[in-house]
Design an enzyme around this catalytic site. Sequence first.
Site, PDB file in Angstrom:
ATOM      1  N   HIS A  32     -14.705 -14.256  17.068  1.00 13.24           N
ATOM      2  CA  HIS A  32     -15.644 -15.362  17.257  1.00 13.24           C
ATOM      3  C   HIS A  32     -14.982 -16.728  17.364  1.00 13.24           C
ATOM      4  O   HIS A  32     -15.509 -17.630  18.005  1.00 13.24           O
ATOM      5  CB  HIS A  32     -16.738 -15.306  16.196  1.00 13.24           C
ATOM      6  CG  HIS A  32     -17.698 -14.199  16.479  1.00 13.24           C
ATOM      7  ND1 HIS A  32     -17.515 -12.930  15.976  1.00 13.24           N
ATOM      8  CD2 HIS A  32     -18.777 -14.132  17.298  1.00 13.24           C
ATOM      9  CE1 HIS A  32     -18.464 -12.137  16.453  1.00 13.24           C
ATOM     10  NE2 HIS A  32     -19.238 -12.839  17.246  1.00 13.24           N
ATOM     11  N   CYS A 327     -24.715 -10.762  27.582  1.00  9.80           N
ATOM     12  CA  CYS A 327     -24.352 -11.996  26.886  1.00  9.80           C
ATOM     13  C   CYS A 327     -22.965 -11.934  26.256  1.00  9.80           C
ATOM     14  O   CYS A 327     -22.530 -12.876  25.610  1.00  9.80           O
ATOM     15  CB  CYS A 327     -25.403 -12.384  25.848  1.00  9.80           C
ATOM     16  SG  CYS A 327     -25.499 -11.224  24.478  1.00  9.80           S
TER      17      CYS A 327
HETATM   18  C1  PEP Z   1     -21.283  -9.167  21.833  1.00 11.94           C
HETATM   19  O1  PEP Z   1     -20.967  -8.385  20.927  1.00 11.94           O
HETATM   20  O2  PEP Z   1     -20.948  -8.998  23.027  1.00 11.94           O
HETATM   21  C2  PEP Z   1     -22.068 -10.380  21.534  1.00 11.94           C
HETATM   22  C3  PEP Z   1     -22.490 -11.186  22.498  1.00 11.94           C
HETATM   23  O3  PEP Z   1     -22.309 -10.664  20.213  1.00 11.94           O
HETATM   24  P1  PEP Z   1     -21.214 -11.378  19.291  1.00 11.94           P
HETATM   25  O4  PEP Z   1     -20.054 -11.782  20.176  1.00 11.94           O
HETATM   26  O5  PEP Z   1     -21.848 -12.533  18.645  1.00 11.94           O
HETATM   27  O6  PEP Z   1     -20.846 -10.290  18.337  1.00 11.94           O
END
Ligand code: PEP
Length: 390
Positions: A32, A327
């Site tokens: 993240h 996403c």
């Molecule tokens: C993903 O896992 O692709 C996602 C968009 O969620 P995060 O990156 O917040 O885990």
Amino acid sequence: MLVADGLGPADVADLGPDVRGIALAGGGVTAHAAIVARSLGLPMVVGLGDAVLDIADGEPVVVDGDGGRLVRHPAAERTAAAEHDSQRRAGARARARAESHLPSRTRDGRLISVLVNAASAAEVSEGLQQGAEGVGLLRTELSFLDARAWPTASQHVRFLEPLLSQLGGRVATVRLLDFGGDKTPPFLAAAHERGIELMLAAPEALEAQLEAVVEAGQATRLRILVPMVTGLEQVLAVRQALRRVAVAGRAPALGAMIETPEAARRARELVRALDFISLGTNDLTQLALGLDRERSGASPVTHPTVLRLIDSACRAGNAAGIPVEVCGEAASDPVVIPLLVGLGANELSVGAARVGEVRELVRELDTAACRMQVEEALLDQAAHAGREGG
Ligand code: PEP
Ligand code: MG
């Protein structure tokens, strides 16, 4: 430039404007911290090993975020190339803003909605200026990583208000808290679960967030997104909680992240209870391939195993006639976007700094050519399976 062993997403979000690049000894490309840096347009390189910690104060370096390289003591031409790159990015940003009125339609006229991933008011604002049609993923958990208890409804509203008030009648896709992994607040330190599993074990926390989202999102086209879904019963439990907090019987749309292999395999069953789905390629890729997201130097979304899971989720969503959003970081990867569009995704939600370039890329696509690319990738997949089998 900032050099560190590792950084959390909140550390990156809090960096001042003096920091122009980040180099980490550890970290992963879809951890993240890296996602937040990318969304702010801040070059960051991860997994460089301990040698990077020896860089002295003031030592000249080039942080090549796109190439995943750090160049120490760069030659004059390398520095000039980096300056040129940085100017090119600034130019692309200005162009993105100037072209924000152009539709994100493929050459053959298919509308692909480009939305913004956000965790702060600044990202919503940047995304909208670059032409985003709304928010496709609001990562609500990033603001509560220091929390000592589940956030209350009023804490949620205080966080959501400045973000959602910018959206008018646009789409606002608010994801329920996705704690766990590299997003674990102190009060959950002993927990091993992630995402919706944690929230379903704390029903009051779930209702507090739903209540706040419904209140703060009144003026938007609100969609609620459930993280780390693995089974239908989780979706049904959230739907029931949502009915309890809905104002005047008007419940917002409900969607699930398809980011676990279980959810992708069960997509046909899940979509019957959903108003949209959103593919989280970051977790899906790492989980399907057994990689460690916080340390992995790659996110091989086009690996046959991952592509097959994306394919079944897209087919299920398309057959049910509901929006299929992507996403994860793959939604802004120019190599993967044609495959996603060819597989049937109709919404791409991307980091704020990339909205304009993704919209521009969509305008260059042709659906038939995208489908052919998918067929080739799936043929490669058959060849790959043959090699594995033989
Ligand atoms: C993903 O896992 O692709 C996602 C968009 O969620 P995060 O990156 O917040 O885990
Ligand atoms: Mg995820």
